[in-house]
Motif scaffolding. Sequence first.
Motif, PDB file in Angstrom:
ATOM      1  N   ARG A 165      -4.621  -9.689  -4.648  1.00 23.83           N
ATOM      2  CA  ARG A 165      -4.754 -10.003  -6.069  1.00 23.83           C
ATOM      3  C   ARG A 165      -6.068 -10.697  -6.378  1.00 23.83           C
ATOM      4  NH1 ARG A 165       0.866 -13.066  -7.069  1.00 23.83           N
ATOM      5  NH2 ARG A 165       0.097 -14.045  -5.147  1.00 23.83           N
ATOM      6  N   ASP A 166      -6.670 -11.319  -5.362  1.00 30.44           N
ATOM      7  CA  ASP A 166      -7.936 -12.020  -5.581  1.00 30.44           C
ATOM      8  C   ASP A 166      -9.141 -11.087  -5.553  1.00 30.44           C
ATOM      9  OD1 ASP A 166      -6.635 -14.460  -5.748  1.00 30.44           O
ATOM     10  OD2 ASP A 166      -6.762 -14.812  -3.583  1.00 30.44           O
ATOM     11  N   LEU A 167      -8.937  -9.813  -5.190  1.00 27.45           N
ATOM     12  CA  LEU A 167     -10.065  -8.882  -5.146  1.00 27.45           C
ATOM     13  C   LEU A 167     -10.529  -8.542  -6.556  1.00 27.45           C
ATOM     14  CD1 LEU A 167      -8.780  -6.416  -2.382  1.00 27.45           C
ATOM     15  CD2 LEU A 167     -10.428  -8.282  -2.116  1.00 27.45           C
ATOM     16  N   LYS A 168     -11.831  -8.675  -6.805  1.00 28.71           N
ATOM     17  CA  LYS A 168     -12.390  -8.421  -8.134  1.00 28.71           C
ATOM     18  C   LYS A 168     -13.280  -7.192  -8.176  1.00 28.71           C
ATOM     19  CE  LYS A 168     -10.576 -12.334  -9.492  1.00 28.71           C
ATOM     20  NZ  LYS A 168      -9.356 -12.327 -10.341  1.00 28.71           N
ATOM     21  N   ASN A 169     -13.912  -6.863  -7.043  1.00 26.81           N
ATOM     22  CA  ASN A 169     -14.933  -5.825  -7.065  1.00 26.81           C
ATOM     23  C   ASN A 169     -14.584  -4.587  -6.249  1.00 26.81           C
ATOM     24  OD1 ASN A 169     -17.340  -7.250  -8.515  1.00 26.81           O
ATOM     25  ND2 ASN A 169     -16.589  -8.755  -7.042  1.00 26.81           N
ATOM     26  N   ILE A 170     -13.506  -4.647  -5.459  1.00 25.63           N
ATOM     27  CA  ILE A 170     -13.034  -3.476  -4.720  1.00 25.63           C
ATOM     28  C   ILE A 170     -11.751  -3.003  -5.395  1.00 25.63           C
ATOM     29  CG2 ILE A 170     -12.209  -2.601  -2.507  1.00 25.63           C
ATOM     30  CD1 ILE A 170     -13.872  -4.718  -1.119  1.00 25.63           C
ATOM     31  N   PRO A 171     -11.732  -1.779  -5.925  1.00 22.59           N
ATOM     32  CA  PRO A 171     -10.552  -1.301  -6.664  1.00 22.59           C
ATOM     33  C   PRO A 171      -9.337  -1.118  -5.762  1.00 22.59           C
ATOM     34  CG  PRO A 171     -12.103   0.490  -6.327  1.00 22.59           C
ATOM     35  CD  PRO A 171     -12.804  -0.760  -5.872  1.00 22.59           C
ATOM     36  N   ALA A 172      -8.160  -1.306  -6.337  1.00 24.61           N
ATOM     37  CA  ALA A 172      -6.905  -1.210  -5.573  1.00 24.61           C
ATOM     38  C   ALA A 172      -6.350   0.208  -5.645  1.00 24.61           C
ATOM     39  CB  ALA A 172      -5.889  -2.216  -6.110  1.00 24.61           C
ATOM     40  N   HIS A 173      -7.149   1.183  -5.200  1.00 18.40           N
ATOM     41  CA  HIS A 173      -6.675   2.568  -5.187  1.00 18.40           C
ATOM     42  C   HIS A 173      -5.579   2.737  -4.138  1.00 18.40           C
ATOM     43  CE1 HIS A 173      -9.609   3.795  -8.038  1.00 18.40           C
ATOM     44  NE2 HIS A 173     -10.658   3.696  -7.233  1.00 18.40           N
ATOM     45  N   GLY A 174      -4.610   3.572  -4.433  1.00 23.01           N
ATOM     46  CA  GLY A 174      -3.520   3.795  -3.493  1.00 23.01           C
ATOM     47  C   GLY A 174      -3.775   4.936  -2.537  1.00 23.01           C
ATOM     48  N   SER A 175      -4.858   5.679  -2.747  1.00 21.96           N
ATOM     49  CA  SER A 175      -5.185   6.817  -1.899  1.00 21.96           C
ATOM     50  C   SER A 175      -6.443   6.503  -1.093  1.00 21.96           C
ATOM     51  CB  SER A 175      -5.417   8.074  -2.752  1.00 21.96           C
ATOM     52  OG  SER A 175      -6.098   9.065  -2.007  1.00 21.96           O
ATOM     53  N   ALA A 176      -6.406   6.824   0.196  1.00 25.55           N
ATOM     54  CA  ALA A 176      -7.583   6.598   1.038  1.00 25.55           C
ATOM     55  C   ALA A 176      -8.754   7.447   0.567  1.00 25.55           C
ATOM     56  CB  ALA A 176      -7.245   6.916   2.494  1.00 25.55           C
ATOM     57  N   ARG A 177      -8.477   8.670   0.126  1.00 23.69           N
ATOM     58  CA  ARG A 177      -9.557   9.532  -0.337  1.00 23.69           C
ATOM     59  C   ARG A 177     -10.204   8.974  -1.592  1.00 23.69           C
ATOM     60  NH1 ARG A 177     -11.763  14.242   0.171  1.00 23.69           N
ATOM     61  NH2 ARG A 177     -10.422  14.893   1.862  1.00 23.69           N
ATOM     62  N   GLU A 178      -9.396   8.475  -2.523  1.00 24.83           N
ATOM     63  CA  GLU A 178      -9.953   7.908  -3.755  1.00 24.83           C
ATOM     64  C   GLU A 178     -10.838   6.708  -3.458  1.00 24.83           C
ATOM     65  OE1 GLU A 178      -6.899   6.951  -6.497  1.00 24.83           O
ATOM     66  OE2 GLU A 178      -6.128   9.003  -6.649  1.00 24.83           O
ATOM     67  N   LEU A 179     -10.393   5.865  -2.538  1.00 24.03           N
ATOM     68  CA  LEU A 179     -11.167   4.668  -2.221  1.00 24.03           C
ATOM     69  C   LEU A 179     -12.471   5.042  -1.512  1.00 24.03           C
ATOM     70  CD1 LEU A 179     -11.017   1.647  -2.618  1.00 24.03           C
ATOM     71  CD2 LEU A 179      -9.898   1.436  -0.397  1.00 24.03           C
ATOM     72  N   ALA A 180     -12.417   6.064  -0.651  1.00 26.43           N
ATOM     73  CA  ALA A 180     -13.636   6.527   0.017  1.00 26.43           C
ATOM     74  C   ALA A 180     -14.631   7.078  -1.005  1.00 26.43           C
ATOM     75  CB  ALA A 180     -13.295   7.583   1.058  1.00 26.43           C
ATOM     76  N   SER A 181     -14.125   7.793  -1.993  1.00 23.83           N
ATOM     77  CA  SER A 181     -14.994   8.337  -3.040  1.00 23.83           C
ATOM     78  C   SER A 181     -15.651   7.215  -3.831  1.00 23.83           C
ATOM     79  CB  SER A 181     -14.193   9.243  -3.972  1.00 23.83           C
ATOM     80  OG  SER A 181     -13.660  10.346  -3.265  1.00 23.83           O
ATOM     81  N   TRP A 182     -14.884   6.167  -4.140  1.00 27.86           N
ATOM     82  CA  TRP A 182     -15.462   5.015  -4.841  1.00 27.86           C
ATOM     83  C   TRP A 182     -16.581   4.380  -4.016  1.00 27.86           C
ATOM     84  CZ3 TRP A 182     -15.621   0.087  -2.812  1.00 27.86           C
ATOM     85  CH2 TRP A 182     -16.203  -0.882  -3.637  1.00 27.86           C
ATOM     86  N   ALA A 183     -16.360   4.180  -2.712  1.00 31.41           N
ATOM     87  CA  ALA A 183     -17.354   3.530  -1.859  1.00 31.41           C
ATOM     88  C   ALA A 183     -18.631   4.363  -1.766  1.00 31.41           C
ATOM     89  CB  ALA A 183     -16.767   3.293  -0.463  1.00 31.41           C
ATOM     90  N   GLU A 184     -18.480   5.699  -1.652  1.00 32.82           N
ATOM     91  CA  GLU A 184     -19.658   6.560  -1.605  1.00 32.82           C
ATOM     92  C   GLU A 184     -20.445   6.481  -2.911  1.00 32.82           C
ATOM     93  OE1 GLU A 184     -17.909  10.330  -0.749  1.00 32.82           O
ATOM     94  OE2 GLU A 184     -18.277  10.167   1.415  1.00 32.82           O
ATOM     95  N   ALA A 185     -19.734   6.506  -4.025  1.00 33.20           N
ATOM     96  CA  ALA A 185     -20.402   6.446  -5.328  1.00 33.20           C
ATOM     97  C   ALA A 185     -21.092   5.102  -5.529  1.00 33.20           C
ATOM     98  CB  ALA A 185     -19.382   6.697  -6.447  1.00 33.20           C
ATOM     99  N   GLN A 186     -20.452   4.036  -5.064  1.00 36.77           N
ATOM    100  CA  GLN A 186     -21.036   2.695  -5.205  1.00 36.77           C
ATOM    101  C   GLN A 186     -22.344   2.592  -4.428  1.00 36.77           C
ATOM    102  OE1 GLN A 186     -20.267   0.308  -7.152  1.00 36.77           O
ATOM    103  NE2 GLN A 186     -20.116  -1.716  -6.181  1.00 36.77           N
ATOM    104  N   GLU A 187     -22.370   3.115  -3.208  1.00 39.28           N
ATOM    105  CA  GLU A 187     -23.586   3.052  -2.393  1.00 39.28           C
ATOM    106  C   GLU A 187     -24.701   3.875  -3.038  1.00 39.28           C
ATOM    107  OE1 GLU A 187     -25.060   3.720   2.241  1.00 39.28           O
ATOM    108  OE2 GLU A 187     -22.995   4.177   1.661  1.00 39.28           O
TER     109      GLU A 187
END
Length: 638
Positions: A165-187
């Motif tokens: 709940r304290d995370l502010k800048n890493i989204p709480a996606h429920g899918s590993a693929r979605e979170l990987a896509s976010w990290a690639e886009a962020q970089e």
Amino acid sequence: MAYNVNPFLERRSERTTSDQEFALVFSPKILEKLSDEAFKGGVHIFRSAPGGGKTTILRAFTPSVLRSFWRAKGTNELRESFPLFVEKGVLDDQEGPRLLGVMISCASGYADLPASASAIEEGPFRALLDCRVVLRTIRSLGTYLGFSSDEALDSIQIEYSDDARDLKNIPAHGSARELASWAEAQEKRIYAELDSFAGRTSQTLPSSPRFESVLWLQAVRFLQDGKQVATNRLLMIDDLQRLRRKQRDGLIDELTVQRPDFPIWLAMRTLVLGDSLLSQGARIGRDINEYALEELWAGPKGIHQFSSFAQNVLDRRMNRQVTVTGSFSQRLRDQLDPDEIRPFVKPGIDAYRTAIQPHEGNVRYREWLARAEKSTSEPTLEMLLGLFTTRILVARDAAKKQLSLDLALPAEEIDEKDTSSLRGAAEIQLHEELGLPYYYGLETFCVMASYNVEELLSMAAVLYDGIVASQVLGKRSPELSPFEQEKLLRDTAERRLSFVPKQHTEGTRAHRLLVSIGGYCRERTFLPNAPYAPGVTGIRLSQSEMNKLQSGTKALGEQGELLRRVLSECIAENLLLQRPSTASTAREAGSILYLNRTLCAHFGLPLQMGGWQDVSCMDLIDWMSRGWKPQKRLAMGG
């Protein structure tokens, strides 16, 4: 199939070879030295000079390499390694990897970010590190589970504990693929902003007020088919020395304060002369643990343990080629043959007789000299060592200031005084005066490596070429003789020193300083009475002198700051080996700076540690600037 034309030329195999090849040449001996504490929660810093094995250790715990270890568990090469990984709890005999190792490098990208005026403005650096940790974790998870492509990431779901709940800048996606896509886009976004602003600070750069990826990795649960997986985790961050100092200090400080419940390994080159790794209020052994790889081999049995590790490394490489049969050690002869010793017998006897000639009429040494003279009938190495040992003892006794009765010293007293250090002094004097080989044999070769794997492989590559050349020439003996080994090793040592001006920022000054230290050590080593037996191989700065050195320009001016940089670089690059010196009733504490053992071979010095001389910072500044000048050699007995 041969692993390489020369299997020792691939220095950085931890980065360039395939996972399978890495697993086959990896020596498990280093695992025996890793403390169990390193696998517990907290921050653990691994440091060494370049080539010390930091990246090799880290890569061994990545999922792809662990899976390679597991697949090859039945091979001869993995007979030693596999049980140790099982014992550490990172592999299971039946199920494979039991540790999700996440490894990232600081070798590129981070120092390109805009420099900040204060630590709290390092937001873009934190954001970039966070997205890379997230992305590398998800990709490592796929390898951990045995996926061959990213397609299978759709089967991995992510849940979050209350801590998330304290995370502010890493989204709480429920899918590993979605979170990987976010990290690639962020970089990509971060680098797009950097390119568009040509290095100028942009208010639109993604930023984070703290390192969240550690909290994220601690809070997430990975599920496959409803079953939780990869609960045992390890975050490994390599090449911390490539960060700007503010970035590095901030990272270590924040990670330490977070007190993670899983292990975080940070690998970096050695920092010296005042550079601290501790965050404010942190304590070694509780909040942060440091492991100097060279010091893993410290202790009375250190060199024997390192020799065992080194031989394992060499033999594993040797097994990956087909040109030469047998183990590496079998190709290095470790003794001189009688025929090789015979040409040195007469010159050795003559050198001994010349040195003791002024004392021949002294009744005090009558029995000593008679016993030595009697031994000259045996043309052996032991006889030569005995003569030179006697010569040293006569010089020591003659140099005593106090008056003594001219009573004949019993011959048996030589046996009482004949210590290993005295014998070592006789050996190096035989080498210096007669040219009798000294730098040969596997153990000597391992000592010359100075506990550094890359230096070990560098010298092994030269010896291997010599072994192959001997085989091509059809030599009757399959081994390299002591003479051949010494020539190859000393040529390597000469090249090591000659490259210093070309490969280091303060290379010219460092070269001049090292040559000066080497010359000074030679002068103190080859005194007739060998007062620092077996010899001097280092210099010591007292704590008072160290304080001057670390005070910046206050005590020693600009030259003092320059000396600090030169010494720091020499220590960080393994040219000088720094060891603490404890206080005694006669002196204060300080730091000993030993010459790298390969450089000892270049200067013709013994390889044992222990012999050192006190110097001042002003001495070193003078040597660094103008070079050391030798004093007149003392005559024997005076």
